[in-house]
Write an enzyme that holds these catalytic residues in place. Structure first.
Site, PDB file in Angstrom:
ATOM      1  N   GLY A  48      -7.356  -7.585   8.772  1.00 58.26           N
ATOM      2  CA  GLY A  48      -8.277  -7.721   9.897  1.00 58.26           C
ATOM      3  C   GLY A  48      -9.081  -6.444  10.103  1.00 58.26           C
ATOM      4  O   GLY A  48      -8.609  -5.344   9.789  1.00 58.26           O
ATOM      5  N   GLN A  90      -6.238 -17.113   6.052  1.00 56.85           N
ATOM      6  CA  GLN A  90      -5.051 -16.736   6.841  1.00 56.85           C
ATOM      7  C   GLN A  90      -5.292 -17.074   8.300  1.00 56.85           C
ATOM      8  O   GLN A  90      -6.294 -16.667   8.883  1.00 56.85           O
ATOM      9  CB  GLN A  90      -4.763 -15.240   6.664  1.00 56.85           C
ATOM     10  CG  GLN A  90      -3.625 -14.715   7.528  1.00 56.85           C
ATOM     11  CD  GLN A  90      -4.100 -14.184   8.873  1.00 56.85           C
ATOM     12  OE1 GLN A  90      -5.181 -13.605   8.951  1.00 56.85           O
ATOM     13  NE2 GLN A  90      -3.326 -14.378   9.925  1.00 56.85           N
ATOM     14  N   HIS A 127       4.311  -7.429   6.855  1.00 56.49           N
ATOM     15  CA  HIS A 127       2.997  -7.022   7.367  1.00 56.49           C
ATOM     16  C   HIS A 127       2.723  -5.558   6.992  1.00 56.49           C
ATOM     17  O   HIS A 127       2.099  -4.816   7.745  1.00 56.49           O
ATOM     18  CB  HIS A 127       2.989  -7.198   8.890  1.00 56.49           C
ATOM     19  CG  HIS A 127       1.703  -7.754   9.450  1.00 56.49           C
ATOM     20  ND1 HIS A 127       1.564  -9.043   9.882  1.00 56.49           N
ATOM     21  CD2 HIS A 127       0.500  -7.176   9.675  1.00 56.49           C
ATOM     22  CE1 HIS A 127       0.343  -9.235  10.363  1.00 56.49           C
ATOM     23  NE2 HIS A 127      -0.329  -8.110  10.233  1.00 56.49           N
ATOM     24  N   GLY A 185       3.964  -2.857   0.251  1.00 54.20           N
ATOM     25  CA  GLY A 185       4.435  -1.724  -0.544  1.00 54.20           C
ATOM     26  C   GLY A 185       3.985  -1.700  -1.988  1.00 54.20           C
ATOM     27  O   GLY A 185       4.335  -0.772  -2.726  1.00 54.20           O
ATOM     28  N   ILE A 186       3.193  -2.695  -2.422  1.00 56.71           N
ATOM     29  CA  ILE A 186       2.733  -2.690  -3.828  1.00 56.71           C
ATOM     30  C   ILE A 186       1.752  -1.518  -4.014  1.00 56.71           C
ATOM     31  O   ILE A 186       0.692  -1.494  -3.388  1.00 56.71           O
ATOM     32  CB  ILE A 186       2.002  -4.017  -4.175  1.00 56.71           C
ATOM     33  CG1 ILE A 186       2.914  -5.225  -3.961  1.00 56.71           C
ATOM     34  CG2 ILE A 186       1.383  -3.948  -5.571  1.00 56.71           C
ATOM     35  CD1 ILE A 186       3.727  -5.694  -5.095  1.00 56.71           C
ATOM     36  N   GLY A 197      -2.291  -5.086  -0.277  1.00 54.16           N
ATOM     37  CA  GLY A 197      -3.037  -4.884   0.965  1.00 54.16           C
ATOM     38  C   GLY A 197      -3.757  -3.551   0.918  1.00 54.16           C
ATOM     39  O   GLY A 197      -4.904  -3.441   0.454  1.00 54.16           O
TER      40      GLY A 197
HETATM   41  C1  LIG Z   1      -5.201  -2.703   8.572  1.00 56.85           C
HETATM   42  C2  LIG Z   1      -4.400  -3.920   8.278  1.00 56.85           C
HETATM   43  C3  LIG Z   1      -4.761  -5.119   8.880  1.00 56.85           C
HETATM   44  C4  LIG Z   1      -4.042  -6.274   8.599  1.00 56.85           C
HETATM   45  N1  LIG Z   1      -4.450  -7.458   9.127  1.00 56.85           N
HETATM   46  C5  LIG Z   1      -3.771  -8.598   8.846  1.00 56.85           C
HETATM   47  C6  LIG Z   1      -4.230  -9.837   9.328  1.00 56.85           C
HETATM   48  O1  LIG Z   1      -5.264  -9.916   9.970  1.00 56.85           O
HETATM   49  N2  LIG Z   1      -3.482 -10.929   9.053  1.00 56.85           N
HETATM   50  C7  LIG Z   1      -2.325 -10.864   8.318  1.00 56.85           C
HETATM   51  O2  LIG Z   1      -1.668 -11.878   8.102  1.00 56.85           O
HETATM   52  N3  LIG Z   1      -1.902  -9.695   7.809  1.00 56.85           N
HETATM   53  C8  LIG Z   1      -2.600  -8.569   8.043  1.00 56.85           C
HETATM   54  N4  LIG Z   1      -2.178  -7.390   7.501  1.00 56.85           N
HETATM   55  C9  LIG Z   1      -1.006  -7.368   6.612  1.00 56.85           C
HETATM   56  C10 LIG Z   1      -1.427  -7.583   5.165  1.00 56.85           C
HETATM   57  O3  LIG Z   1      -1.866  -8.888   4.963  1.00 56.85           O
HETATM   58  C11 LIG Z   1      -0.253  -7.330   4.202  1.00 56.85           C
HETATM   59  O4  LIG Z   1       0.859  -8.072   4.608  1.00 56.85           O
HETATM   60  C12 LIG Z   1       0.112  -5.851   4.098  1.00 56.85           C
HETATM   61  O5  LIG Z   1      -1.032  -5.047   4.086  1.00 56.85           O
HETATM   62  C13 LIG Z   1       0.921  -5.615   2.849  1.00 56.85           C
HETATM   63  O6  LIG Z   1       1.380  -4.307   2.776  1.00 56.85           O
HETATM   64  P1  LIG Z   1       0.653  -3.170   1.908  1.00 56.85           P
HETATM   65  O7  LIG Z   1      -0.536  -2.767   2.695  1.00 56.85           O
HETATM   66  O8  LIG Z   1       1.696  -2.105   1.815  1.00 56.85           O
HETATM   67  O9  LIG Z   1       0.289  -3.790   0.583  1.00 56.85           O
HETATM   68  C14 LIG Z   1      -2.904  -6.223   7.736  1.00 56.85           C
HETATM   69  C15 LIG Z   1      -2.567  -5.022   7.122  1.00 56.85           C
HETATM   70  C16 LIG Z   1      -3.314  -3.879   7.368  1.00 56.85           C
HETATM   71  C17 LIG Z   1      -2.944  -2.613   6.643  1.00 56.85           C
END
Ligand SMILES: Cc1cc2nc3c(=O)[nH]c(=O)nc-3n(C[C@H](O)[C@H](O)[C@H](O)COP(=O)(O)O)c2cc1C
Length: 382
Positions: A86, A134, A279, A312-313, A333
């Protein structure tokens, strides 16, 4: 201006993160880089991957390596996609479209967030068949229904409902930075804008980022609580998931599963897949890293549904580790977001190229010609 020579010298996702940190104002960098409270969960996600050992095997012809993965009737060129994020345009202007286009070009899935800074319709167009949507379930059922029917009309077939936000995560960095929606320009923020002219000028060109899918609904919002109520609800339950299953004719995924019993319930309800996710450590500090939560979940539901993992990837080998422990697919992410922060579209390409190169090299070292062949036999046993 993007310094392409510097981008080429970025050897790892960590290098791109360091570059992004230099180009993005602190409040915006922290928004993406930060996690819940002490950030223990966020750190452990990455550390726990490092602890999973794989044993190399040699003298196999690995001159051709196949990284493809099949999901929901579509073959993707890599076993990972871009996780929903987001408000990413606050991190780097136009970040959503940069990632959606990159995913299309590289033939990997792009997950458009409900809370994206670009509308789901524009993202569907940019991802052109590679887009998934999503969904955040709102406390107002008409808001949720409107998002679902817009997603249907825009042609999305895969819907991920995010289960791990009964409340917004408490992120200490955002509190210290006085981050607020609607966005406020405090004197500290103004100083950061002056110190990061590339970001500030690019942001001026693209306009103030907002949560585009809800733009009309949020027009009157005066507090973060208003925004939260529109986006999410603490009242989302298994019964709502059952109704969603009946409502959505395409593939339905639940994102944010950490317990095998919850995974079993998703399978019983008829979900097509789960995303083992915390998340990115943004919801709680006390939870388990996903790579450690995965094995009991895989033992419970692997024969019944697809399993995707995120959080964590940071390395191509993490994709192999996740597959060896029972996941079919993964999302990156922050790894891809850091690339965008480091160098816009070229930075996103660099992040993708790093993960891909690391994946191919690691498969070669493991004597494995195809990602599909990765399994528990690749894990080190003692
Ligand atoms: C800044 C930010 C915003 C995110 N916004 C959403 C979102 O809007 N919806 C959602 O399902 N997950 C959201 N996530 C979680 C990501 O989809 C994902 O699960 C996460 O980034 C994975 O971890 P990683 O960043 O270590 O790869 C967000 C993550 C971050 C870092």
């Amino acid at each position: 201006m993007v310094d392409l020579m510097r981008l080429d010298r970025a050897a790892s996702i960590d290098d791109l993160r360091a570059m992004a940190k230099r180009r993005v104002p602190r409040f915006a960098f922290d928004l993406v880089d930060g996690g819940a409270e002490s950030e223990r969960n966020m750190r452990r996600n990455v550390e726990a991957f490092e602890e999973v050992e794989l044993t190399p095997r040699y003298m196999v012809d690995v001159s051709q390596i196949d990284t493809c993965a099949m999901l929901f009737g579509q073959t993707y060129d890599q076993p990972f996609g871009a996780a929903p994020i987001g408000m990413l345009n606050a991190f780097w202007p136009n970040a959503d479209l940069i990632l959606a286009r990159m995913c299309k070009r590289e033939n990997i899935p792009y997950v458009a967030s409900s809370a994206a800074s670009t509308t789901l319709e524009r993202l569907a167009e940019a991802a052109d068949g590679n887009g998934w949507f999503q969904l955040y379930v709102s406390s107002d059922t008409s808001v949720t229904e409107s998002l679902i029917s817009r997603a249907e009309k825009a042609g999305y077939d895969v819907l991920l409902v995010t289960a791990d936000v009964p409340a917004a995560g408490k992120r200490d960095r955002d509190i210290r930075n006085q981050l607020s929606v609607p966005f406020r320009f405090t004197p500290d923020v103004l100083l950061q804008l002056i110190a990061n002219p590339t970001w500030s000028l690019a942001s001026l060109r693209h306009g103030k980022p907002n949560i585009a899918n809800y733009a009309d609904l949020l027009k009157g919002a005066t507090s973060y609580a208003d925004v939260q109520k529109t986006l999410i609800t603490p009242g989302f339950t298994w019964d709502d998931l059952k109704r969603l299953r009946e409502r959505w004719k395409g593939h339905l995924l639940v994102k944010g599963v950490l317990h095998p019993d919850d995974a079993l319930r998703c399978a019983d309800i008829g979900c097509d897949a789960i995303v083992v996710s915390n998340h990115g450590g943004r919801q709680v500090a006390f939870g388990p890293p996903t790579i450690e939560a995965l094995p009991p979940i895989a033992a419970a539901v692997r024969d019944r549904m697809k399993i995707i993992l995120d959080s964590g990837i940071r390395r191509g080998a993490d994709l192999i580790r996740a597959k060896a422990l029972g996941a079919d697919f993964a999302f990156a992410g922050r790894a891809l977001a850091y690339g965008v922060g480091a160098g816009g579209a070229q930075g996103a390409d660099r992040a993708f190229a790093i993960l891909k190169l690391e994946l191919v090299r690691a498969l070669g070292q493991l004597g494995t010609r195809s990602f599909g062949d990765v399994g528990s036999s690749h894990l080190t046993t003692r």
